[in-house]
Write a protein that holds these residues in place. Structure first.
Motif, PDB file in Angstrom:
ATOM      1  N   LEU A   4      33.637  41.831  43.439  1.00  0.00           N
ATOM      2  CA  LEU A   4      34.158  40.891  42.288  1.00  0.00           C
ATOM      3  C   LEU A   4      33.644  41.124  40.907  1.00  0.00           C
ATOM      4  O   LEU A   4      34.438  40.590  39.892  1.00  0.00           O
ATOM      5  CB  LEU A   4      33.306  39.616  42.743  1.00  0.00           C
ATOM      6  CG  LEU A   4      33.625  39.002  43.962  1.00  0.00           C
ATOM      7  CD1 LEU A   4      32.930  37.706  44.376  1.00  0.00           C
ATOM      8  CD2 LEU A   4      35.316  38.536  43.675  1.00  0.00           C
ATOM      9  N   PHE A   5      32.697  41.913  40.347  1.00  0.00           N
ATOM     10  CA  PHE A   5      32.721  42.362  39.199  1.00  0.00           C
ATOM     11  C   PHE A   5      33.800  42.809  38.615  1.00  0.00           C
ATOM     12  O   PHE A   5      34.269  42.404  37.531  1.00  0.00           O
ATOM     13  CB  PHE A   5      31.365  43.342  39.117  1.00  0.00           C
ATOM     14  CG  PHE A   5      31.185  43.732  37.640  1.00  0.00           C
ATOM     15  CD1 PHE A   5      30.649  43.073  36.518  1.00  0.00           C
ATOM     16  CD2 PHE A   5      31.782  44.862  37.561  1.00  0.00           C
ATOM     17  CE1 PHE A   5      30.617  43.561  35.180  1.00  0.00           C
ATOM     18  CE2 PHE A   5      31.694  45.395  36.016  1.00  0.00           C
ATOM     19  CZ  PHE A   5      31.095  44.761  35.077  1.00  0.00           C
ATOM     20  N   GLU A   6      34.322  43.853  39.467  1.00  0.00           N
ATOM     21  CA  GLU A   6      35.588  44.751  38.796  1.00  0.00           C
ATOM     22  C   GLU A   6      36.595  43.916  38.691  1.00  0.00           C
ATOM     23  O   GLU A   6      37.585  43.870  37.970  1.00  0.00           O
ATOM     24  CB  GLU A   6      35.985  45.775  39.779  1.00  0.00           C
ATOM     25  CG  GLU A   6      36.592  47.043  39.176  1.00  0.00           C
ATOM     26  CD  GLU A   6      35.962  47.318  37.983  1.00  0.00           C
ATOM     27  OE1 GLU A   6      36.827  47.562  36.734  1.00  0.00           O
ATOM     28  OE2 GLU A   6      34.649  47.629  37.803  1.00  0.00           O
ATOM     29  N   LEU A   7      36.883  42.671  39.671  1.00  0.00           N
ATOM     30  CA  LEU A   7      37.984  41.958  39.636  1.00  0.00           C
ATOM     31  C   LEU A   7      38.003  40.959  38.392  1.00  0.00           C
ATOM     32  O   LEU A   7      38.949  40.819  37.811  1.00  0.00           O
ATOM     33  CB  LEU A   7      38.152  41.065  40.931  1.00  0.00           C
ATOM     34  CG  LEU A   7      39.198  39.864  40.995  1.00  0.00           C
ATOM     35  CD1 LEU A   7      40.595  40.579  41.023  1.00  0.00           C
ATOM     36  CD2 LEU A   7      39.059  39.096  42.092  1.00  0.00           C
ATOM     37  N   MET A   8      36.864  40.350  38.230  1.00  0.00           N
ATOM     38  CA  MET A   8      36.474  39.483  37.031  1.00  0.00           C
ATOM     39  C   MET A   8      36.616  40.227  35.776  1.00  0.00           C
ATOM     40  O   MET A   8      37.147  39.736  34.647  1.00  0.00           O
ATOM     41  CB  MET A   8      35.385  38.622  37.175  1.00  0.00           C
ATOM     42  CG  MET A   8      35.403  37.795  38.323  1.00  0.00           C
ATOM     43  SD  MET A   8      34.011  36.431  38.667  1.00  0.00           S
ATOM     44  CE  MET A   8      32.711  37.696  38.677  1.00  0.00           C
ATOM     45  N   ARG A   9      36.337  41.116  35.810  1.00  0.00           N
ATOM     46  CA  ARG A   9      36.233  42.292  34.513  1.00  0.00           C
ATOM     47  C   ARG A   9      37.591  42.472  34.119  1.00  0.00           C
ATOM     48  O   ARG A   9      38.022  42.242  32.836  1.00  0.00           O
ATOM     49  CB  ARG A   9      35.519  43.541  34.668  1.00  0.00           C
ATOM     50  CG  ARG A   9      35.520  44.434  33.390  1.00  0.00           C
ATOM     51  CD  ARG A   9      35.661  45.854  33.512  1.00  0.00           C
ATOM     52  NE  ARG A   9      36.816  46.403  34.433  1.00  0.00           N
ATOM     53  CZ  ARG A   9      37.835  46.459  33.878  1.00  0.00           C
ATOM     54  NH1 ARG A   9      37.890  46.292  32.498  1.00  0.00           N
ATOM     55  NH2 ARG A   9      39.016  47.028  34.531  1.00  0.00           N
ATOM     56  N   GLY A  10      38.552  42.636  35.167  1.00  0.00           N
ATOM     57  CA  GLY A  10      39.893  43.055  35.028  1.00  0.00           C
ATOM     58  C   GLY A  10      40.717  41.641  34.402  1.00  0.00           C
ATOM     59  O   GLY A  10      41.543  41.789  33.346  1.00  0.00           O
ATOM     60  N   LEU A  11      40.338  40.703  35.070  1.00  0.00           N
ATOM     61  CA  LEU A  11      41.157  39.353  34.628  1.00  0.00           C
ATOM     62  C   LEU A  11      40.640  38.920  33.362  1.00  0.00           C
ATOM     63  O   LEU A  11      41.414  38.555  32.410  1.00  0.00           O
ATOM     64  CB  LEU A  11      40.796  38.236  35.533  1.00  0.00           C
ATOM     65  CG  LEU A  11      41.417  38.756  37.052  1.00  0.00           C
ATOM     66  CD1 LEU A  11      40.999  37.545  38.127  1.00  0.00           C
ATOM     67  CD2 LEU A  11      43.001  38.598  37.092  1.00  0.00           C
ATOM     68  N   PHE A  12      39.368  38.862  33.034  1.00  0.00           N
ATOM     69  CA  PHE A  12      38.797  38.485  31.739  1.00  0.00           C
ATOM     70  C   PHE A  12      39.200  39.545  30.574  1.00  0.00           C
ATOM     71  O   PHE A  12      39.512  39.064  29.373  1.00  0.00           O
ATOM     72  CB  PHE A  12      37.291  38.004  31.731  1.00  0.00           C
ATOM     73  CG  PHE A  12      37.229  36.796  32.457  1.00  0.00           C
ATOM     74  CD1 PHE A  12      37.710  35.453  31.778  1.00  0.00           C
ATOM     75  CD2 PHE A  12      36.311  36.722  33.502  1.00  0.00           C
ATOM     76  CE1 PHE A  12      37.371  34.309  32.263  1.00  0.00           C
ATOM     77  CE2 PHE A  12      35.872  35.384  33.822  1.00  0.00           C
ATOM     78  CZ  PHE A  12      36.469  34.360  33.415  1.00  0.00           C
ATOM     79  N   GLU A  13      39.133  40.679  30.931  1.00  0.00           N
ATOM     80  CA  GLU A  13      39.054  41.730  29.749  1.00  0.00           C
ATOM     81  C   GLU A  13      40.375  42.263  29.620  1.00  0.00           C
ATOM     82  O   GLU A  13      40.650  42.773  28.639  1.00  0.00           O
ATOM     83  CB  GLU A  13      37.903  42.823  30.087  1.00  0.00           C
ATOM     84  CG  GLU A  13      36.459  42.170  29.968  1.00  0.00           C
ATOM     85  CD  GLU A  13      35.390  43.235  30.280  1.00  0.00           C
ATOM     86  OE1 GLU A  13      35.640  44.439  30.027  1.00  0.00           O
ATOM     87  OE2 GLU A  13      34.459  42.847  30.658  1.00  0.00           O
ATOM     88  N   ASP A  14      41.011  42.530  30.664  1.00  0.00           N
ATOM     89  CA  ASP A  14      42.212  43.358  30.656  1.00  0.00           C
ATOM     90  C   ASP A  14      43.434  42.166  30.557  1.00  0.00           C
ATOM     91  O   ASP A  14      44.139  42.293  29.499  1.00  0.00           O
ATOM     92  CB  ASP A  14      42.705  44.089  31.933  1.00  0.00           C
ATOM     93  CG  ASP A  14      41.643  45.297  31.986  1.00  0.00           C
ATOM     94  OD1 ASP A  14      41.041  45.676  30.801  1.00  0.00           O
ATOM     95  OD2 ASP A  14      41.501  45.727  33.187  1.00  0.00           O
ATOM     96  N   LEU A  15      43.324  41.280  31.162  1.00  0.00           N
ATOM     97  CA  LEU A  15      44.604  40.133  31.320  1.00  0.00           C
ATOM     98  C   LEU A  15      44.377  39.196  29.971  1.00  0.00           C
ATOM     99  O   LEU A  15      45.048  38.158  29.657  1.00  0.00           O
ATOM    100  CB  LEU A  15      44.821  39.383  32.497  1.00  0.00           C
ATOM    101  CG  LEU A  15      45.712  40.236  33.452  1.00  0.00           C
ATOM    102  CD1 LEU A  15      45.845  39.377  34.745  1.00  0.00           C
ATOM    103  CD2 LEU A  15      46.754  40.883  32.744  1.00  0.00           C
ATOM    104  N   LYS A  16      43.001  38.905  29.709  1.00  0.00           N
ATOM    105  CA  LYS A  16      42.536  37.841  28.676  1.00  0.00           C
ATOM    106  C   LYS A  16      42.951  36.575  29.114  1.00  0.00           C
ATOM    107  O   LYS A  16      42.917  35.570  28.492  1.00  0.00           O
ATOM    108  CB  LYS A  16      43.160  38.294  27.353  1.00  0.00           C
ATOM    109  CG  LYS A  16      43.172  39.435  26.892  1.00  0.00           C
ATOM    110  CD  LYS A  16      41.856  40.088  26.424  1.00  0.00           C
ATOM    111  CE  LYS A  16      41.877  41.622  25.745  1.00  0.00           C
ATOM    112  NZ  LYS A  16      40.572  42.097  25.668  1.00  0.00           N
ATOM    113  N   LEU A  17      42.492  36.270  30.481  1.00  0.00           N
ATOM    114  CA  LEU A  17      42.598  35.194  31.049  1.00  0.00           C
ATOM    115  C   LEU A  17      41.384  34.266  30.416  1.00  0.00           C
ATOM    116  O   LEU A  17      40.514  34.575  30.004  1.00  0.00           O
ATOM    117  CB  LEU A  17      42.428  35.001  32.702  1.00  0.00           C
ATOM    118  CG  LEU A  17      43.440  35.705  33.200  1.00  0.00           C
ATOM    119  CD1 LEU A  17      43.391  35.490  34.740  1.00  0.00           C
ATOM    120  CD2 LEU A  17      44.747  35.392  32.858  1.00  0.00           C
ATOM    121  N   HIS A  18      41.668  32.687  30.582  1.00  0.00           N
ATOM    122  CA  HIS A  18      40.830  31.944  29.662  1.00  0.00           C
ATOM    123  C   HIS A  18      39.870  31.282  30.840  1.00  0.00           C
ATOM    124  O   HIS A  18      38.503  31.099  30.630  1.00  0.00           O
ATOM    125  CB  HIS A  18      41.605  30.751  29.201  1.00  0.00           C
ATOM    126  CG  HIS A  18      40.589  29.495  28.734  1.00  0.00           C
ATOM    127  ND1 HIS A  18      39.644  29.642  27.812  1.00  0.00           N
ATOM    128  CD2 HIS A  18      40.454  28.320  29.357  1.00  0.00           C
ATOM    129  CE1 HIS A  18      38.950  28.607  27.442  1.00  0.00           C
ATOM    130  NE2 HIS A  18      39.592  27.608  28.283  1.00  0.00           N
TER     131      HIS A  18
END
Length: 214
Positions: A124-138
């Motif tokens: 989950l760390f890697e999933l959330m990292r991608g969504l918050f840091e790569d996709l810039k989700l709010h």
């Protein structure tokens, strides 16, 4: 680190896991996992026990829908494998990615044998990292049930995120013939730096413990 966005078709590797795009190679293992009563104890409404588990054609349709959603950039799905054995350990991803409003619903299913040992946090760390840091989700939305103490503990105690609200009697569980309420948790981009540090520290301690006992 490989790209971890909704459009990624490449694997992402962590210390112990390989996070891979959906593949027909895993259909049988995925069917066994999704039909396993112990693994799906908190997700009985998905286990299809009333028909003897998941049928091959249902697994194919599920996988093809995940691939289509990824190609349309409306979601992401990763099959979680144990790097050392190649065994399917679980599946996770983001559903209903909304780039206009920068939000998504996320979730994970792990085989029962991987419930301890920090595998869920690592994935989950890697999933959330991608969504918050790569996709810039709010915002990321997690949904679970009251009985799923493990997921609630991860969100409430590890991540420090309070339950946001309850969708009462939202899902009909055919296996138990009862309604299930969904407990929802909201993680925001402003929460991520704090949660990121916590999860990294958890993984660091876990790695040290594993090295000591290996």
């Amino acid at each position: 680190m490989a790209d971890n966005t909704a459009s990624s078709t490449s694997k992402v590797e962590t210390a112990r896991l390989s996070l891979d795009p959906p593949s027909a190679v895993d259909d049988a293992a995925m069917g066994a996992m999704l039909s396993d009563p112990a693994t799906m104890v908190h997700l009985q409404y998905m286990a299809k026990s009333w028909q003897g588990g998941w049928k091959p054609e249902e697994l194919v349709a599920r996988r093809e829908n995940h691939i289509k959603t990824m190609n349309d950039k409306r979601g992401s799905t990763f099959y979680i494998h144990n790097k050392s054995t190649g065994e399917l350990a679980g599946v996770m991803g983001a559903n209903m990615i909304n780039m206009k409003d920068r939000n998504a619903t996320v979730g994970i299913i792990l085989s029962k044998k991987y419930w301890s040992g920090g595998y869920g946090i690592e994935a989950l760390f890697e999933l959330m990292r991608g969504l918050f840091e790569d996709l810039k989700l709010h915002k990321l939305l997690y949904e679970t049930t009251e009985a799923n103490v493990g997921m609630r503990k991860f969100l409430e105690e590890t991540c420090g995120v309070p339950m946001a609200y309850i969708r009462k009697e939202e899902v009909w569980c055919q296996a138990t013939e009862k309604w299930l309420s969904l407990w929802q948790y909201e993680l925001f981009e402003d929460d991520w730096p704090r949660i990121r540090a916590i999860l990294l520290e958890n993984m660091k301690r876990g790695a040290a413990k594993h090295a000591t006992t290996a």
